[in-house]
Design an enzyme around this catalytic site. Structure first.
Site, mmCIF file in Angstrom:
data_model
loop_
_atom_site.group_PDB
_atom_site.id
_atom_site.type_symbol
_atom_site.label_atom_id
_atom_site.label_comp_id
_atom_site.label_asym_id
_atom_site.label_seq_id
_atom_site.Cartn_x
_atom_site.Cartn_y
_atom_site.Cartn_z
ATOM 1 N N SER A 19 0.788 -1.050 0.182
ATOM 2 C CA SER A 19 -0.076 -0.067 0.053
ATOM 3 C C SER A 19 0.840 1.161 -0.041
ATOM 4 O O SER A 19 0.531 2.200 -0.652
ATOM 5 C CB SER A 19 -1.097 -0.031 1.330
ATOM 6 O OG SER A 19 -0.251 0.335 2.361
ATOM 7 N N HIS A 115 8.801 3.092 8.920
ATOM 8 C CA HIS A 115 8.604 2.141 9.885
ATOM 9 C C HIS A 115 7.227 2.592 10.735
ATOM 10 O O HIS A 115 7.294 3.884 11.021
ATOM 11 C CB HIS A 115 9.800 2.179 10.722
ATOM 12 C CG HIS A 115 9.706 1.135 11.957
ATOM 13 N ND1 HIS A 115 9.780 -0.109 11.490
ATOM 14 C CD2 HIS A 115 9.336 1.481 13.309
ATOM 15 C CE1 HIS A 115 9.662 -0.869 12.821
ATOM 16 N NE2 HIS A 115 9.349 -0.010 13.760
HETATM 17 C C1 GRF Z 1 4.105 -0.851 6.756
HETATM 18 O O1 GRF Z 1 3.637 -0.619 7.917
HETATM 19 C C2 GRF Z 1 5.376 0.045 6.922
HETATM 20 O O2 GRF Z 1 5.559 0.988 7.712
HETATM 21 C C3 GRF Z 1 6.150 -1.480 7.227
HETATM 22 O O3 GRF Z 1 5.699 -2.443 6.700
HETATM 23 C C4 GRF Z 1 4.387 -2.188 6.290
HETATM 24 C C5 GRF Z 1 3.937 -2.112 4.830
HETATM 25 O O4 GRF Z 1 2.933 -2.165 4.389
HETATM 26 N N1 GRF Z 1 7.446 -1.312 6.985
HETATM 27 P P1 GRF Z 1 2.395 -2.209 2.847
HETATM 28 O O5 GRF Z 1 3.097 -3.247 2.239
HETATM 29 O O6 GRF Z 1 3.049 -0.832 2.507
HETATM 30 O O7 GRF Z 1 1.000 -2.141 2.582
#
Ligand code: GRF
Length: 226
Positions: A19, A115
């Site tokens: 996402s 993060h």
């Molecule tokens: C997000 O919460 C990001 O902060 C962490 O992993 C998750 C990835 O989510 N590093 P997406 O795949 O971008 O939806």
């Protein structure tokens, strides 16, 4: 010259749903964006974000670890595949591998990660659950430059929210994710405009070393999240 010629090239690395990758792609397609996402690479074919990227018309690739490989051989292969796309910026977006120092060195100062916590609090996994278990009143997300240590490179931008009374993990995660989708394109934009850089182990914004990360509310007006 067309915008496509002047735009910086961003390669996004994913392991999951992607996402944040989508948020970066869409922001890169806005008028006057200083960057475009040129490729989305995953560490395995199962990453759901690959299909999303394909639907968005972005080149995709899979660089999976080899059965007899190690972290260094994977880093070398990944560096070659990423390097082939000539990125100005590499955005880790839910990429679930710790990058070997050789990879980080090869693209020094050009790798961002997002993060889901207010770093340096809660590096690692299950951040929302840990925030709730600690009873923290505030939570959020951080964009940082990547160093060889997990979730430890210079932080550049944070978004904050108040943890709701009795809020559950899923709702908290969803609210943080919404913040992430605003933070990451903004930080990527700044790097690609030359406003944000990483030098001497520090983040620099508009020529000043950041003593602490920028806060989304300074740029977005008011509260980061409802
Ligand atoms: C997000 O919460 C990001 O902060 C962490 O992993 C998750 C990835 O989510 N590093 P997406 O795949 O971008 O939806």
């Amino acid at each position: 010259m067309s915008a496509a010629h002047t735009q910086r090239r961003v390669v996004v690395l994913i392991s999951g749903r992607g996402s944040n990758m989508r948020a970066l792609v869409e922001s890169g397609r806005e008028t006057n964006s200083p960057y475009q996402v040129v490729a989305v690479l995953a560490d395995g074919p199962q990453a759901p974000g690959l299909a999303t990227a394909g639907d968005l018309g972005i080149e995709t690739g899979v660089i999976a670890p080899r059965p007899n490989g190690n972290r260094d051989s994977y880093a070398a292969e990944l560096a070659a595949e990423v390097g082939r796309r000539a990125p100005d910026l590499i955005a880790l977006a839910g990429f679930m591998r710790i990058l070997a120092p050789t990879f980080v060195d090869a693209f020094a100062g050009r790798i961002l990660n997002i993060h889901p916590s207010l770093l340096p609090k809660y590096p690692g996994l299950h951040t929302h659950r840990r925030v709730l278990a600690e009873g923290d009143l505030e939570h959020g997300a951080t964009v940082h430059f990547v160093s060889a240590q997990l979730d430890a490179g210079p932080a550049v931008l944070q978004g904050r929210l108040d943890v709701g009374r009795g809020e559950d993990e899923a709702r908290l995660a969803a609210r943080v994710l919404e913040l992430e989708h605003r933070l990451y394109p903004l930080a990527a934009r700044w790097v690609c405009e030359g406003r944000l850089a990483c030098r001497d182990g520090k983040a620099w914004f508009d020529g000043h070393a950041l003593a602490s990360p920028l806060q989304l509310a300074q740029f977005d007006g008011g509260q980061d999240a409802a």
